[in-house]
Design a protein around this motif. Structure first.
Motif, PDB file in Angstrom:
ATOM      1  N   GLU A  89       9.421   2.248   0.742  1.00 29.77           N
ATOM      2  CA  GLU A  89      10.859   2.371   0.926  1.00 29.77           C
ATOM      3  C   GLU A  89      11.241   2.217   2.397  1.00 29.77           C
ATOM      4  O   GLU A  89      12.266   1.595   2.722  1.00 29.77           O
ATOM      5  N   ARG A  90      10.435   2.770   3.299  1.00 31.24           N
ATOM      6  CA  ARG A  90      10.717   2.631   4.721  1.00 31.24           C
ATOM      7  C   ARG A  90      10.596   1.163   5.144  1.00 31.24           C
ATOM      8  O   ARG A  90      11.403   0.667   5.934  1.00 31.24           O
ATOM      9  N   HIS A  91       9.608   0.463   4.635  1.00 32.65           N
ATOM     10  CA  HIS A  91       9.448  -0.955   4.959  1.00 32.65           C
ATOM     11  C   HIS A  91      10.639  -1.755   4.454  1.00 32.65           C
ATOM     12  O   HIS A  91      11.150  -2.650   5.151  1.00 32.65           O
ATOM     13  N   THR A  92      11.104  -1.435   3.265  1.00 34.54           N
ATOM     14  CA  THR A  92      12.268  -2.134   2.715  1.00 34.54           C
ATOM     15  C   THR A  92      13.515  -1.863   3.546  1.00 34.54           C
ATOM     16  O   THR A  92      14.313  -2.771   3.818  1.00 34.54           O
ATOM     17  N   ALA A  93      13.699  -0.608   3.967  1.00 28.69           N
ATOM     18  CA  ALA A  93      14.868  -0.268   4.769  1.00 28.69           C
ATOM     19  C   ALA A  93      14.860  -0.972   6.114  1.00 28.69           C
ATOM     20  O   ALA A  93      15.902  -1.371   6.639  1.00 28.69           O
ATOM     21  N   ARG A 130      12.117  -6.292  -0.284  1.00 30.80           N
ATOM     22  CA  ARG A 130      11.381  -5.442  -1.214  1.00 30.80           C
ATOM     23  C   ARG A 130      10.079  -6.096  -1.662  1.00 30.80           C
ATOM     24  O   ARG A 130       9.058  -5.436  -1.843  1.00 30.80           O
ATOM     25  N   GLY A 131      10.115  -7.419  -1.826  1.00 32.60           N
ATOM     26  CA  GLY A 131       8.908  -8.120  -2.224  1.00 32.60           C
ATOM     27  C   GLY A 131       7.811  -8.009  -1.178  1.00 32.60           C
ATOM     28  O   GLY A 131       6.635  -7.813  -1.512  1.00 32.60           O
ATOM     29  N   GLU A 132       8.185  -8.121   0.086  1.00 31.65           N
ATOM     30  CA  GLU A 132       7.203  -7.981   1.164  1.00 31.65           C
ATOM     31  C   GLU A 132       6.658  -6.564   1.215  1.00 31.65           C
ATOM     32  O   GLU A 132       5.457  -6.357   1.436  1.00 31.65           O
ATOM     33  N   ALA A 133       7.523  -5.564   0.986  1.00 30.66           N
ATOM     34  CA  ALA A 133       7.062  -4.180   0.957  1.00 30.66           C
ATOM     35  C   ALA A 133       6.048  -3.963  -0.165  1.00 30.66           C
ATOM     36  O   ALA A 133       5.058  -3.247   0.007  1.00 30.66           O
ATOM     37  N   CYS A 134       6.290  -4.578  -1.293  1.00 32.69           N
ATOM     38  CA  CYS A 134       5.344  -4.478  -2.412  1.00 32.69           C
ATOM     39  C   CYS A 134       4.006  -5.101  -2.047  1.00 32.69           C
ATOM     40  O   CYS A 134       2.949  -4.524  -2.321  1.00 32.69           O
ATOM     41  N   ARG A 135       4.035  -6.249  -1.408  1.00 33.75           N
ATOM     42  CA  ARG A 135       2.785  -6.915  -1.019  1.00 33.75           C
ATOM     43  C   ARG A 135       2.010  -6.089   0.002  1.00 33.75           C
ATOM     44  O   ARG A 135       0.778  -6.012  -0.057  1.00 33.75           O
ATOM     45  N   VAL A 136       2.732  -5.468   0.931  1.00 36.49           N
ATOM     46  CA  VAL A 136       2.065  -4.619   1.922  1.00 36.49           C
ATOM     47  C   VAL A 136       1.407  -3.419   1.250  1.00 36.49           C
ATOM     48  O   VAL A 136       0.274  -3.042   1.583  1.00 36.49           O
ATOM     49  N   ALA A 137       2.097  -2.811   0.295  1.00 44.27           N
ATOM     50  CA  ALA A 137       1.538  -1.653  -0.410  1.00 44.27           C
ATOM     51  C   ALA A 137       0.288  -2.032  -1.193  1.00 44.27           C
ATOM     52  O   ALA A 137      -0.723  -1.322  -1.160  1.00 44.27           O
ATOM     53  N   VAL A 138       0.348  -3.154  -1.891  1.00 39.28           N
ATOM     54  CA  VAL A 138      -0.810  -3.602  -2.663  1.00 39.28           C
ATOM     55  C   VAL A 138      -1.964  -3.948  -1.727  1.00 39.28           C
ATOM     56  O   VAL A 138      -3.128  -3.598  -1.996  1.00 39.28           O
ATOM     57  N   ALA A 139      -1.664  -4.609  -0.619  1.00 42.71           N
ATOM     58  CA  ALA A 139      -2.703  -4.978   0.335  1.00 42.71           C
ATOM     59  C   ALA A 139      -3.378  -3.750   0.921  1.00 42.71           C
ATOM     60  O   ALA A 139      -4.600  -3.735   1.123  1.00 42.71           O
ATOM     61  N   ARG A 140      -2.589  -2.687   1.185  1.00 42.75           N
ATOM     62  CA  ARG A 140      -3.179  -1.462   1.715  1.00 42.75           C
ATOM     63  C   ARG A 140      -4.118  -0.827   0.698  1.00 42.75           C
ATOM     64  O   ARG A 140      -5.206  -0.343   1.054  1.00 42.75           O
ATOM     65  N   TRP A 158       5.677  -0.188  -8.426  1.00 48.43           N
ATOM     66  CA  TRP A 158       6.846   0.082  -7.581  1.00 48.43           C
ATOM     67  C   TRP A 158       7.684  -1.184  -7.403  1.00 48.43           C
ATOM     68  O   TRP A 158       8.913  -1.137  -7.411  1.00 48.43           O
ATOM     69  N   GLY A 159       7.018  -2.323  -7.234  1.00 46.75           N
ATOM     70  CA  GLY A 159       7.751  -3.557  -7.036  1.00 46.75           C
ATOM     71  C   GLY A 159       8.388  -4.106  -8.306  1.00 46.75           C
ATOM     72  O   GLY A 159       9.407  -4.804  -8.233  1.00 46.75           O
ATOM     73  N   LEU A 160       7.834  -3.788  -9.463  1.00 45.82           N
ATOM     74  CA  LEU A 160       8.331  -4.346 -10.723  1.00 45.82           C
ATOM     75  C   LEU A 160       9.445  -3.509 -11.340  1.00 45.82           C
ATOM     76  O   LEU A 160      10.326  -4.053 -12.016  1.00 45.82           O
ATOM     77  N   VAL A 161       9.407  -2.201 -11.133  1.00 46.88           N
ATOM     78  CA  VAL A 161      10.349  -1.302 -11.807  1.00 46.88           C
ATOM     79  C   VAL A 161      11.546  -1.038 -10.898  1.00 46.88           C
ATOM     80  O   VAL A 161      11.373  -0.733  -9.716  1.00 46.88           O
ATOM     81  N   SER A 199      -5.974   2.378  -7.488  1.00 48.65           N
ATOM     82  CA  SER A 199      -4.791   3.080  -7.993  1.00 48.65           C
ATOM     83  C   SER A 199      -3.568   2.781  -7.132  1.00 48.65           C
ATOM     84  O   SER A 199      -2.466   2.567  -7.660  1.00 48.65           O
ATOM     85  N   LEU A 200      -3.744   2.752  -5.817  1.00 49.58           N
ATOM     86  CA  LEU A 200      -2.630   2.446  -4.932  1.00 49.58           C
ATOM     87  C   LEU A 200      -2.152   1.016  -5.112  1.00 49.58           C
ATOM     88  O   LEU A 200      -0.947   0.733  -5.076  1.00 49.58           O
ATOM     89  N   ALA A 201      -3.097   0.094  -5.307  1.00 46.79           N
ATOM     90  CA  ALA A 201      -2.700  -1.297  -5.542  1.00 46.79           C
ATOM     91  C   ALA A 201      -1.896  -1.413  -6.837  1.00 46.79           C
ATOM     92  O   ALA A 201      -0.864  -2.099  -6.889  1.00 46.79           O
ATOM     93  N   ALA A 202      -2.353  -0.732  -7.892  1.00 45.58           N
ATOM     94  CA  ALA A 202      -1.618  -0.756  -9.159  1.00 45.58           C
ATOM     95  C   ALA A 202      -0.264  -0.081  -9.015  1.00 45.58           C
ATOM     96  O   ALA A 202       0.750  -0.565  -9.546  1.00 45.58           O
TER      97      ALA A 202
END
Length: 373
Positions: free
Chosen positions: A70-74, A79-89, A136-139, A128-131
């Motif tokens: 959420e902070r990355h999106t703000a 939002r798509g980039e934030a999702c990719r960063v979360a999955v990559a982490r 988070w990005g889909l819902v 689990s974090l990647a999933a």
């Protein structure tokens, strides 16, 4: 008042610091205490407390994943980039799990190469974090609380089924290790441990949208909701099981519910101690070593496991009384804090051309990573 961009939820660092203390304690007592002392009530009670370290780490990692996304999106509006960063982490932590096991193999004389592929907490946390990042990005945001809660409960509910399902036997053995225990090849498994990450995600969706005043009310509500979950879990555990085979302490959904309830109450109490109670604010000036350990949880995990179970500590293996082991635990905590300080000073010097302070944003964003280094 809405939260400012620079606001820091420091109580999360404190919570992770407490998880670090419990983690080191359970490993030291497990490895260094004489077997005779391990049959005592005091040892069993301490190990029961130690059993909350891993759920707390996983739960907080899920919570912080949502905060970071959420902070990355703000900040960037993507939002798509934030999702990719979360999955990559998440995938990064998964790979680090293999790197950690490879190091352990290289420094353990006579160890089997299969230990490199042993499923440990970093493997489970990373996947689990990647999933969770994908979910988070889909819902849509308004449905994330339900989605994460339902996923966490679903994982807990199917765990006893997965443990005895014959179709799991037909999967490649590497996949089986991620689904259910397989002796020395699994320290953790996806079921039920991944459920704690998604349960943390659910709380993260509430925390990230709360203003300062709302966040106080949220944590008050978490105390009541957590207590309710504990009561419900204990009550359900007293009823006949709906599963053909289930163990309360390992695979039962009721114990999962109890632990999630305890985690919610613990975080709310830490929030109150750090943010609301004057004594907590006064003590925080002399207790900064605790959140410092929390901000460096991955670093501490990596180093202390090698020190506790590696060849360096073989003279202490199963040789200390319970009291001596507790003193050794305190000494190891102090050593870890000293190493964190050395690491931070080195990083500050390396990042600054003149060896000055750390560049802006380095310390401010450390708590946004699901498992900081």
């Amino acid at each position: 008042m809405p939260r400012r961009a620079g606001d820091r939820r420091d109580y999360i660092d404190w919570a992770r610091g407490i998880a670090v203390l419990i983690m080191i304690q359970v490993h030291v007592l497990d490895a260094w205490t004489v077997r005779a002392a391990q049959s005592s009530d005091a040892f069993r009670n301490l190990q029961l407390l130690g059993g909350f370290a891993a759920p707390l780490f996983l739960w907080l990692a899920g919570l912080v994943l949502v905060l970071a996304a959420e902070r990355h999106t703000a900040r960037h509006g993507d939002r798509g980039e934030a999702c990719r960063v979360a999955v990559a982490r998440g995938l990064e932590i998964f790979v680090l799990g293999f790197a950690f096991r490879l190091q352990s193999f290289l420094f353990s004389l006579g160890a089997s190469p299969l230990t490199i592929f042993r499923v440990d907490i970093l493997n489970v946390m990373g996947l689990s974090l990647a999933a969770a990042g994908c979910l988070w990005g889909l819902v849509p945001a308004r449905r994330q609380l339900i989605a994460f809660s339902a996923t966490a409960l679903g994982i807990a509910m199917v765990t006893p089924i997965i443990r005895v399902s014959p179709w799991v036997d037909g999967l490649p053995v590497w996949f089986q290790w991620y689904l259910r225990p397989a002796g020395e090849h699994t320290t953790f498994t996806g079921f039920p441990w991944a459920g704690f990450v998604f349960a943390g995600d659910a709380i993260g969706t509430l925390v990230t949208r709360a203003t300062r005043r709302q966040e106080r009310r949220l944590h008050v509500g978490m105390v009541g909701a957590g207590a309710a979950l504990v009561v419900i879990g204990v009550y359900l555990a007293s009823l006949p099981s709906i599963y053909r085979e289930s163990s309360f302490w390992t695979s039962s959904p009721t114990f999962f519910i109890v632990r999630v309830g305890v985690l919610m109450m613990v975080l709310a109490c830490i929030f109150a101690a750090v943010r609301l109670v004057p004594v907590g604010r006064l003590a925080s000036s002399s207790w900064q070593w605790l959140p410092a350990l929390g901000r460096s949880s991955l670093f501490v995990y990596w180093i202390h496991v090698e020190l506790v179970y590696g060849w360096v500590a073989w003279p202490l293996r199963r040789s200390l009384s319970l009291g001596q082991a507790l003193l050794a635990w305190a000494a190891l905590v102090a050593l870890m804090y000293a190493l964190v300080g050395l690491r931070d000073r080195f990083m500050a010097s390396w990042r600054s051309p003149r060896g000055g302070r750390v560049p802006d944003g380095f310390q401010a964003t450390r708590h946004e990573s699901p498992l900081t280094s």
